[in-house]
Design an enzyme around this catalytic site. Structure first.
Site, mmCIF file in Angstrom:
data_model
loop_
_atom_site.group_PDB
_atom_site.id
_atom_site.type_symbol
_atom_site.label_atom_id
_atom_site.label_comp_id
_atom_site.label_asym_id
_atom_site.label_seq_id
_atom_site.Cartn_x
_atom_site.Cartn_y
_atom_site.Cartn_z
ATOM 1 N N HIS A 187 0.800 -1.212 0.000
ATOM 2 C CA HIS A 187 0.000 0.000 0.000
ATOM 3 C C HIS A 187 0.843 1.278 0.000
ATOM 4 C CE1 HIS A 187 -3.167 -2.956 0.775
ATOM 5 N NE2 HIS A 187 -3.825 -2.146 -0.023
ATOM 6 N N GLU A 428 -11.126 -11.024 -6.260
ATOM 7 C CA GLU A 428 -9.702 -11.044 -5.934
ATOM 8 C C GLU A 428 -9.304 -12.343 -5.245
ATOM 9 O OE1 GLU A 428 -8.829 -7.495 -3.688
ATOM 10 O OE2 GLU A 428 -10.689 -7.593 -2.571
ATOM 11 N N ASP A 452 -4.500 -8.762 -5.346
ATOM 12 C CA ASP A 452 -4.772 -9.914 -4.499
ATOM 13 C C ASP A 452 -5.017 -11.173 -5.314
ATOM 14 O OD1 ASP A 452 -4.503 -9.104 -1.804
ATOM 15 O OD2 ASP A 452 -6.290 -7.867 -2.026
ATOM 16 N N CYS A 499 -9.326 -3.074 -11.187
ATOM 17 C CA CYS A 499 -8.892 -1.921 -10.390
ATOM 18 C C CYS A 499 -7.599 -2.195 -9.641
ATOM 19 C CB CYS A 499 -9.991 -1.473 -9.434
ATOM 20 S SG CYS A 499 -10.329 -2.671 -8.154
HETATM 21 C C1 PEP Z 1 -6.439 -5.476 -5.395
HETATM 22 O O1 PEP Z 1 -6.286 -6.395 -4.591
HETATM 23 O O2 PEP Z 1 -6.093 -5.551 -6.603
HETATM 24 C C2 PEP Z 1 -7.048 -4.211 -4.958
HETATM 25 C C3 PEP Z 1 -7.378 -3.275 -5.823
HETATM 26 O O3 PEP Z 1 -7.224 -4.036 -3.622
HETATM 27 P P1 PEP Z 1 -6.058 -3.640 -2.591
HETATM 28 O O4 PEP Z 1 -4.821 -3.357 -3.389
HETATM 29 O O5 PEP Z 1 -6.552 -2.464 -1.829
HETATM 30 O O6 PEP Z 1 -5.944 -4.889 -1.774
HETATM 31 MG MG MG Z 2 -7.311 -6.279 -2.702
#
Ligand code: PEP
Ligand code: MG
Length: 568
Positions: A187, A428, A452, A499
């Site tokens: 993140h 995911e 994920d 996304c």
């Molecule tokens: C993902 O897992 O691709 C996603 C968009 O969620 P995050 O990165 O917040 O886990």
């Molecule tokens: Mg995710």
């Protein structure tokens, strides 16, 4: 030169500022000069108080009262006469060094707080430890770096940056950063891209190798830290930096242009945000909507749970500003690498496989309902789509939907207005991709979280560099799962977005469209580049390429094929 994983493009030339990990020596030592030790301690307290007061003012100005309150609480601890008195006594009575005396006194209080059944006081234990470390650092004359107070241009180096630390970075002063840990989709990396700050992660040994004040260059394209350079190399990088900015400016031409292929096939190019403060990036890069609002940062920015009204106002402002463009708001995805300090969570062996995201929301119903109520009320102000993260089974979605409907009834009874909104899920977890045909009958949209989906399909932790080689977005296993999802969506007339970070990857975008994805949502800085990339391809060609690569056996083969046909 040290290599790292480039996670945010660009170049930065500047002086090192290290965010030191602090391992302290608080072992017991007998001292002779008691008065001197007490004086040292008192001076450290005074210095700590001054620092905390100025941090309060600064944090209030930069991030608002809520964040500033942390420092107010810390100041109260630093001023506490009971702690001060107890440390004096210990030094005097036992002729011991101040680090030992302070640690013993503080640990006593911490144990006391932690044993209590009061969440608020338990939390104070964490604050107490923080202040204790600050006093000790001051007593030992160790330089303290507070991210919020950086007011000159630096390149930040750290062993690790937590998401909330990264969120405090001010891109006006932090020209770039590098960390020893982390992966492309951690993140902190995502926030770096959002801020447009060049960054590397997984850069080994940087904390030992570099000194504060040393001039280095961060190459966020090749993933390198250059340290031993002459004027010629520096001039070269200054030129590269300018060229990079220039290329970014050339993209201006793509603003206001429709997101479509050469043969006129439209797709939606949306932006990902982590805070309503990121809306200016969405506007700057002319996004067709917001495809992912990660609401967890709204919670991470607070010292306690944000209230329904606080959330409502935040969601409302985003929806109003974007209206009539769509805004996908994802319910809380906490757990994994994101923890809320004020939410007591059990320690798990495998947090990424544990009580994360929707699992936590369905378990903490009041927390979930507060967020849903705020969202549904905010729907009256724009084009809202609510999305649930980490759905593994249909029943999880149905349970969440039932809660949504119960809130709608509650609002109806109170004559509170809201608009229609879509309900979708993130795909995911492989089980959801495999069951997409069944899920598609119940949901309004799919959004594929490739970050994920890749980690769970390949069983390779997205944060762990040592298994980074298995993190293969272009592996046919991943592409096949995506195809299953888009086929199911098409059959049931719903739309599919990607996304995860793959959605903003210029090499992946064309192939995802060829596979049938109808929206790509990405870091806003990628939108115009993606629009330009897509405009050079025919949809029919992309469909054919997608079919071809699905037959291949490895990521390597897929990339080779894409290089031939997509000019990556
Ligand atoms: C993902 O897992 O691709 C996603 C968009 O969620 P995050 O990165 O917040 O886990
Ligand atoms: Mg995710």
């Amino acid at each position: 030169m040290i290599k790292g994983i480039p996670v945010s493009e660009g170049y930065a030339i500047g002086k090192v500022l290290k965010l030191e990990d602090f391992s302290m020596d608080s072992s017991k030592k007998t001292i002779k000069d008691i008065d001197q030790e007490i004086k040292k301690f008192d001076e450290a307290i005074e210095k700590t108080k001054e620092q905390l007061s100025s941090l309060y003012t600064l944090a209030e100005k930069k991030f608002g009262v809520e964040t500033a309150r942390i420092f107010e609480a810390h100041l109260l601890i630093a001023e506490d006469p009971e702690i001060k008195g107890a440390v004096h006594q210990k030094i005097k009575n036992e002729s011991v060094n101040l680090s030992y005396a302070l640690k013993t006194v503080v640990t006593g209080f911490v144990d006391l707080f932690e044993a209590l059944d009061d969440e608020y006081l338990k939390e104070r234990a964490t604050d107490l430890m923080d202040v204790f470390k600050r006093i000790l650092k001051n007593a030992l004359d160790i330089e303290i770096v507070d991210l919020a107070s950086i007011n000159h241009k630096v390149i930040l180096l750290a062993h690790e940056l937590t998401p909330s630390e990264t969120a405090q970075i001010d891109p006006n002063y932090v020209l770039g950063f590098a960390t020893e840990t982390g992966g492309k989709t951690s993140h902190s990396a995502i926030i770096a891209r959002l801020l447009g700050v060049p960054a590397l992660v997984g850069a080994k040994d940087i904390m030992h190798t570099y000194e504060n004040g040393q001039e280095i260059i961060i190459d966020g394209i090749l993933g390198e830290i250059i340290d031993d350079f002459d004027d010629e190399v520096k001039a070269l990088y200054t030129k590269k930096e300018k060229a990079f900015d220039h290329a970014n400016k050339a993209l201006e031409k793509m603003k206001g242009v429709a997101s479509q292929t050469l043969d006129g096939y439209h797709i939606t190019l949306a932006g990902n945000i982590g805070s309503s403060k990121d809306l200016n990036h969405i506007m700057d890069y002319d996004a067709d909507g917001i495809g992912l609002y990660r609401t967890e940062f709204l919670y991470l920015d607070h010292q306690t749970f944000p209230t329904e009204d606080e959330q409502f106002n935040d969601y409302k402002s985003v929806l109003e500003k974007m209206n009539p463009k769509p805004v996908v708001i994802r319910t809380l995805d906490i757990g994994g690498d994101k923890n809320l300090p004020y939410l007591k969570m059990v320690n798990e062996m495998n947090p990424f496989l544990g009580k994360r995201a929707i699992r936590l929301s369905l378990d903490e119903k009041e927390l979930f309902k507060t967020q849903l109520r705020a969202l549904i009320r905010a729907s009256a102000f724009g084009n809202l789509k609510i999305m649930f993260p980490m759905i593994a089974t249909l029943s999880e979605f149905l349970e969440a939907k039932e809660i949504v409907e119960s809130i709608q009834k509650e609002l109806d009874a109170k004559h509170i207005k809201y608009n229609d909104f879509e309900l979708g899920i993130m795909i995911e977890i492989p089980s959801a991709a495999l069951m997409a045909d069944s899920l598609a009958k119940h949901v309004d949209f799919f959004s594929i979280g490739t970050n994920d989906l890749i980690q769970y399909t390949m069983a390779a932790d997205r944060m762990n560099e040592s298994v980074g080689y298995l993190y293969q977005p272009f592996h046919p296993a991943i592409l096949k799962l995506i195809k299953m999802v888009t086929d199911a969506a098409k059959k049931h007339h719903i739309w599919t977005s990607v996304c995860g970070e793959m959605g903003g990857d210029l090499n992946a975008g064309p192939i995802l469209i060829g596979l049938g994805v109808t929206e790509l949502s990405m870091t806003p800085t990628q939108i115009l580049k993606m629009r330009r990339m897509i405009s050079t391809h025919k949809y029919s060609d992309l469909q054919q390429i997608a079919l071809n690569v699905l037959e291949l056996e490895s990521e390597e083969q897929v990339l080779f094929e894409l290089k031939k046909s997509i000019h990556i």
